[in-house]
Scaffold this motif. Sequence first.
Motif: not given
Length: 120
Positions: A24-27, A76-78, A95-98, A101
């Motif tokens: 789970f990436a942190d936005v 989540g990541d969305d 959508k967030a990634y490490a 986005c």
Amino acid sequence: MKKKLFSTILLSCFVAVCVAAAVFADVNGKWNGTISTPDGNALDVSYNFKADGEKLTGTVSSQMGEISLDNGKIKGDDFSFSVNVSGTDYPHKGKAYADSCAMDIDFGGSSSHFVLKRAK
């Protein structure tokens, strides 16, 4: 025997927490990118996100000024939100990634895809 079993369970829980944190990436924080508008112009933007549970707040800044995010949701990541510019809402989905986005913005029927990178 009980000590070995307890150690194994504890180690398994630790690994599960580490894997979940990586998935789970942190936005939260500041993100920069460039949006291609439907008329062919490039607009440099900075988004500053703050997630609180499933609620997403923040701002978007460009050379045109700063605007607050409306109706922000994260699961989540969305995530999704809209910004209102001169009375017109522009819905965003992402959508967030490490370290990035992926974002889509709806310009009233014309969509634009762009990528944000985490600000350093």
